[in-house]
Motif scaffolding. Structure first.
Motif, PDB file in Angstrom:
ATOM      1  N   ASP A   1     -48.839   8.174  -5.913  1.00  0.00           N
ATOM      2  CA  ASP A   1     -48.221   9.079  -6.896  1.00  0.00           C
ATOM      3  C   ASP A   1     -47.034   8.375  -7.542  1.00  0.00           C
ATOM      4  OD1 ASP A   1     -49.929  11.080  -6.277  1.00  0.00           O
ATOM      5  OD2 ASP A   1     -48.477  12.361  -5.255  1.00  0.00           O
ATOM      6  N   PRO A   2     -46.747   8.690  -8.809  1.00  0.00           N
ATOM      7  CA  PRO A   2     -45.576   8.051  -9.413  1.00  0.00           C
ATOM      8  C   PRO A   2     -44.270   8.614  -8.857  1.00  0.00           C
ATOM      9  CG  PRO A   2     -46.622   9.574 -10.949  1.00  0.00           C
ATOM     10  CD  PRO A   2     -47.493   9.530  -9.740  1.00  0.00           C
ATOM     11  N   CYS A   3     -43.302   7.740  -8.648  1.00  0.00           N
ATOM     12  CA  CYS A   3     -41.969   8.149  -8.199  1.00  0.00           C
ATOM     13  C   CYS A   3     -41.334   9.002  -9.288  1.00  0.00           C
ATOM     14  CB  CYS A   3     -41.125   6.911  -7.938  1.00  0.00           C
ATOM     15  SG  CYS A   3     -39.361   7.224  -7.862  1.00  0.00           S
ATOM     16  N   PRO A   4     -40.735  10.174  -8.926  1.00  0.00           N
ATOM     17  CA  PRO A   4     -40.135  11.043  -9.950  1.00  0.00           C
ATOM     18  C   PRO A   4     -38.959  10.383 -10.667  1.00  0.00           C
ATOM     19  CG  PRO A   4     -39.697  11.874  -7.731  1.00  0.00           C
ATOM     20  CD  PRO A   4     -40.646  10.732  -7.582  1.00  0.00           C
ATOM     21  N   HIS A   5     -38.388   9.337 -10.072  1.00  0.00           N
ATOM     22  CA  HIS A   5     -37.222   8.695 -10.704  1.00  0.00           C
ATOM     23  C   HIS A   5     -37.620   7.528 -11.601  1.00  0.00           C
ATOM     24  CE1 HIS A   5     -34.723  11.230  -8.301  1.00  0.00           C
ATOM     25  NE2 HIS A   5     -35.334  10.824  -7.211  1.00  0.00           N
ATOM     26  N   CYS A   6     -38.489   6.653 -11.106  1.00  0.00           N
ATOM     27  CA  CYS A   6     -38.762   5.431 -11.875  1.00  0.00           C
ATOM     28  C   CYS A   6     -40.232   5.270 -12.246  1.00  0.00           C
ATOM     29  CB  CYS A   6     -38.277   4.208 -11.105  1.00  0.00           C
ATOM     30  SG  CYS A   6     -39.234   3.894  -9.616  1.00  0.00           S
ATOM     31  N   GLY A   7     -41.109   6.146 -11.724  1.00  0.00           N
ATOM     32  CA  GLY A   7     -42.510   6.068 -12.105  1.00  0.00           C
ATOM     33  C   GLY A   7     -43.351   5.082 -11.308  1.00  0.00           C
ATOM     34  N   ALA A   8     -42.718   4.280 -10.472  1.00  0.00           N
ATOM     35  CA  ALA A   8     -43.463   3.307  -9.662  1.00  0.00           C
ATOM     36  C   ALA A   8     -44.300   4.034  -8.606  1.00  0.00           C
ATOM     37  CB  ALA A   8     -42.487   2.351  -8.988  1.00  0.00           C
ATOM     38  N   PRO A   9     -45.460   3.468  -8.209  1.00  0.00           N
ATOM     39  CA  PRO A   9     -46.292   4.169  -7.219  1.00  0.00           C
ATOM     40  C   PRO A   9     -45.601   4.282  -5.863  1.00  0.00           C
ATOM     41  CG  PRO A   9     -47.158   1.973  -7.671  1.00  0.00           C
ATOM     42  CD  PRO A   9     -46.051   2.203  -8.653  1.00  0.00           C
ATOM     43  N   ILE A  10     -45.746   5.467  -5.253  1.00  0.00           N
ATOM     44  CA  ILE A  10     -45.114   5.733  -3.965  1.00  0.00           C
ATOM     45  C   ILE A  10     -45.952   5.141  -2.831  1.00  0.00           C
ATOM     46  CG2 ILE A  10     -44.721   7.630  -2.310  1.00  0.00           C
ATOM     47  CD1 ILE A  10     -43.629   9.247  -4.725  1.00  0.00           C
ATOM     48  N   ALA A  11     -45.288   4.473  -1.888  1.00  0.00           N
ATOM     49  CA  ALA A  11     -45.968   3.957  -0.703  1.00  0.00           C
ATOM     50  C   ALA A  11     -45.584   4.830   0.480  1.00  0.00           C
ATOM     51  CB  ALA A  11     -45.545   2.516  -0.456  1.00  0.00           C
TER      52      ALA A  11
END
Ligand code: ZN
Length: 280
Positions: free
Chosen positions: A101-111
């Motif tokens: 899922d994209p991080c709500p802050h920076c959009g990077a994928p969550i691990a």
């Protein structure tokens, strides 16, 4: 009734916050029947909002021509559409975060990574304060029930987490701050009077200056004592034996690094030990 996409899972805490519930529990068949549905065939179409609160995840509202349960045993609908075929009581983010899922802050994928719940916070709202009449006076002098929270730190869990972070093949390695004892004094041979007396003396001296110290005065072989010392994980191990007494030294081993140093008995070894503890 909560609805998410078939590849998503419900996050109960988010549901609780959405509807303002204090606790959630799974509904039994009887309760489902009262709500107008049946397990295995639940869907948002045709439910009576007077009988049941319908909570849809925001992603459900973006779906078109979906398949969902028809609230009758053995039946599903196809081509159901939000807005046209069903209107939820609440639309909210109620799903569990998933890897990628994209991080709500920076959009990077969550691990995802494993974690340990070492403590917790619960908002109890006014469930207990209202029942126990625990109130305060508001700005208008009116009695109001207090909003309660409960907070906890799991001591056992914290220790387990600590050991998981700090150990090696020989056992635990306690950080000084939470070690059950900071220093272990090991008389190599309790039958050797002179070195045993010296070990007890060092133990008493350390105790006097406020070091948390323990002495292993068991009639065991040195190898057994050393193994146990590593296993239990005392930050510092002080060894006193006939040999080191003869050379006028004592041996200090740092559990974390395995580093061994010899301290002269005619020096201020107590200060040296305290200094070593401070550096750990
Ligand atoms: Zn981010």
């Amino acid at each position: 009734l909560c609805f998410v996409r078939g590849d998503h899972e419900v996050n109960e805490t988010k549901v609780q916050n959405t509807v303002g519930a204090v606790e959630l529990e799974m509904a039994e068949a009887e309760l489902l029947a009262k709500a107008g549905t049946v397990g295995g065939y639940m869907g948002p179409v045709g439910l009576d909002p007077e009988k049941v609160i319908i909570v849809c995840d925001a992603t459900v509202m973006n779906m078109h021509n979906v398949c969902c349960g028809a609230n009758h045993e053995g039946f599903h609908y196809i081509n159901a559409n939000p807005g046209r075929d069903f209107t939820p009581t609440y639309v909210a983010d109620i799903r569990l975060m998933a890897e990628g899922d994209p991080c709500p802050h920076c959009g990077a994928p969550i691990a995802k990574a494993r974690g340990i719940e070492a403590g917790q916070v619960f908002k109890l709202h006014t469930k207990y304060s209202a029942a126990m009449k625990c109130t305060y006076l508001d700005e208008n002098g009116k009695e109001q029930p207090m909003v309660m929270g409960c907070y906890g730190i799991g001591v056992g869990r914290t220790m387990a987490a600590c050991v998981e972070q700090s150990h090696d093949a020989d056992g635990m390695i306690w950080p000084v701050a939470i070690a059950p004892y900071e220093v272990l004094v090991v008389p190599v041979n309790v039958k050797d009077e002179a070195s045993f007396a010296k070990a007890e003396e060092i133990y008493n001296e350390l105790h006097k200056v406020g070091v948390e110290v323990v002495i292993d005065d068991r009639k065991e072989r040195p190898g057994v004592k050393f193994k146990d010392a590593d296993l239990i994980g005392y930050p510092l191990r002080v060894v006193v034996g006939p040999k080191t007494l003869q050379t006028g030294e004592l041996e200090v081993k740092v559990r974390k690094t395995g580093e061994v140093s010899m301290l002269p008995l005619d020096s201020d070894y107590i200060a040296a030990i305290k200094e070593m503890l401070q550096k750990l």
